[in-house]
Design a protein around this motif. Structure first.
Motif, mmCIF file in Angstrom:
data_model
loop_
_atom_site.group_PDB
_atom_site.id
_atom_site.type_symbol
_atom_site.label_atom_id
_atom_site.label_comp_id
_atom_site.label_asym_id
_atom_site.label_seq_id
_atom_site.Cartn_x
_atom_site.Cartn_y
_atom_site.Cartn_z
ATOM 1 N N LYS A 122 -15.107 -30.908 26.121
ATOM 2 C CA LYS A 122 -16.428 -30.309 25.897
ATOM 3 C C LYS A 122 -16.469 -29.509 24.598
ATOM 4 N N VAL A 123 -15.286 -29.226 24.028
ATOM 5 C CA VAL A 123 -15.184 -28.378 22.836
ATOM 6 C C VAL A 123 -14.991 -29.241 21.597
ATOM 7 N N GLU A 124 -15.878 -29.062 20.619
ATOM 8 C CA GLU A 124 -15.802 -29.807 19.360
ATOM 9 C C GLU A 124 -15.200 -28.990 18.227
ATOM 10 N N GLN A 125 -15.375 -27.682 18.282
ATOM 11 C CA GLN A 125 -14.817 -26.836 17.238
ATOM 12 C C GLN A 125 -14.554 -25.436 17.769
ATOM 13 N N ILE A 126 -13.637 -24.753 17.109
ATOM 14 C CA ILE A 126 -13.228 -23.417 17.502
ATOM 15 C C ILE A 126 -13.413 -22.505 16.289
ATOM 16 N N ILE A 127 -14.337 -21.558 16.398
ATOM 17 C CA ILE A 127 -14.645 -20.647 15.303
ATOM 18 C C ILE A 127 -13.807 -19.383 15.468
ATOM 19 N N ILE A 128 -13.006 -19.045 14.457
ATOM 20 C CA ILE A 128 -12.143 -17.872 14.501
ATOM 21 C C ILE A 128 -12.811 -16.743 13.716
ATOM 22 N N CYS A 129 -13.018 -15.598 14.380
ATOM 23 C CA CYS A 129 -13.821 -14.525 13.801
ATOM 24 C C CYS A 129 -13.088 -13.193 13.825
ATOM 25 N N CYS A 130 -13.568 -12.286 13.011
ATOM 26 C CA CYS A 130 -13.082 -10.916 13.014
ATOM 27 C C CYS A 130 -14.279 -9.993 12.864
ATOM 28 N N THR A 131 -14.332 -8.947 13.690
ATOM 29 C CA THR A 131 -15.453 -8.008 13.667
ATOM 30 C C THR A 131 -14.936 -6.577 13.686
ATOM 31 N N ILE A 132 -15.764 -5.663 13.185
ATOM 32 C CA ILE A 132 -15.437 -4.249 13.205
ATOM 33 C C ILE A 132 -16.047 -3.629 14.460
ATOM 34 N N CYS A 133 -15.200 -2.993 15.250
ATOM 35 C CA CYS A 133 -15.669 -2.349 16.473
ATOM 36 C C CYS A 133 -16.365 -1.036 16.106
ATOM 37 N N LYS A 134 -17.579 -0.855 16.621
ATOM 38 C CA LYS A 134 -18.380 0.304 16.240
ATOM 39 C C LYS A 134 -18.890 1.060 17.464
ATOM 40 N N TYR A 135 -19.345 2.264 17.217
ATOM 41 C CA TYR A 135 -19.961 3.080 18.256
ATOM 42 C C TYR A 135 -21.098 2.307 18.927
ATOM 43 N N PRO A 136 -21.215 2.339 20.247
ATOM 44 C CA PRO A 136 -20.475 3.133 21.229
ATOM 45 C C PRO A 136 -19.273 2.406 21.834
ATOM 46 N N HIS A 137 -18.862 1.280 21.235
ATOM 47 C CA HIS A 137 -17.776 0.476 21.819
ATOM 48 C C HIS A 137 -16.397 0.916 21.336
#
Length: 217
Positions: A122-137
């Motif tokens: 069912k999976v055609e592609q895998i997107i690898i991401c990076c995010t900055i964790c911000k308030y309130p998390h």
């Protein structure tokens, strides 16, 4: 085998470069410009395994630290007592959350593992991401994290390693000059027939992780 250095937009056949490739390690790193007394940087790695409709087939195909609380997890083979998120097909073992960067010790800041033989059809592609964790998390509930962005982060990279041999296959150093963006799609693995390729993306967004969730779920 020598590693290949990619530029933004380059596509690379993993299957041709490493015949018989099964499990890959995705290593990612960065160097945030922390200011003395300033807000703490916490960068998180995630992955979206998407189908032909550019959406994840089910919630477990959004690989991020929150899956551990939902029970979609596996204990790390080396660091006992620490857990990694796991997709329902058993293909992707996500990163151990490392809020303060203490685990990197000069190596990749975070990593994940993908067993290409187990990836759901069912999976055609895998997107690898990076995010900055911000308030309130963020852990410290510091409102100042709302102003953090990738313009304050240097030396971002993603690399793919053959887990069996330990050899690095490709590396992509992100060269873009970011400003207010706080989420970046570093790269993607995608199917080409029965083979797998990688594309160096470096596509940045604002809105942190939620923007990516809205795109792919």
């Amino acid at each position: 085998m020598s590693s290949f250095n990619l530029s933004k937009g380059d596509r690379f056949s993993l299957s041709k470069a490493a015949p018989g490739l099964t499990i890959v390690k995705i290593g990612m790193g960065w160097d945030p410009n922390d200011e003395p007394g300033g807000p703490e940087f916490d960068l998180d790695v995630s992955a979206f395994s998407i189908g032909n409709d550019f959406k994840i087939p089910s919630d477990s195909y959004f690989t991020f630290y929150g899956q551990i609380r939902m029970g979609n997890k596996v204990e790390d083979k080396i660091e006992k007592g620490l857990f990694r998120p796991l997709t329902e097909d058993g293909a992707i073992t996500g990163a151990i959350d490392d809020p303060d960067g203490s685990r990197s010790d000069g190596d990749d800041d975070e990593d994940m593992f993908i067993d290409l033989t187990k990836v759901s059809p069912k999976v055609e592609q895998i997107i690898i991401c990076c995010t900055i964790c911000k308030y309130p998390h963020d852990n410290n509930k510091d409102r100042r994290t709302l102003d953090l962005n990738f313009g304050q982060v240097n030396d971002c990279y993603i690399r793919i390693v053959d887990e069996r041999s330990g050899e690095e296959i490709i590396r992509y150093d992100l060269k873009d000059q970011y400003t207010n963006e706080d989420a970046v799609e570093f790269g993607r693995l995608f199917r080409v027939g029965d083979t797998w390729e990688f594309e160096a993306m470096g596509r940045a967004h604002t809105g942190s992780l939620q923007t990516l969730v809205d795109m792919y779920t």
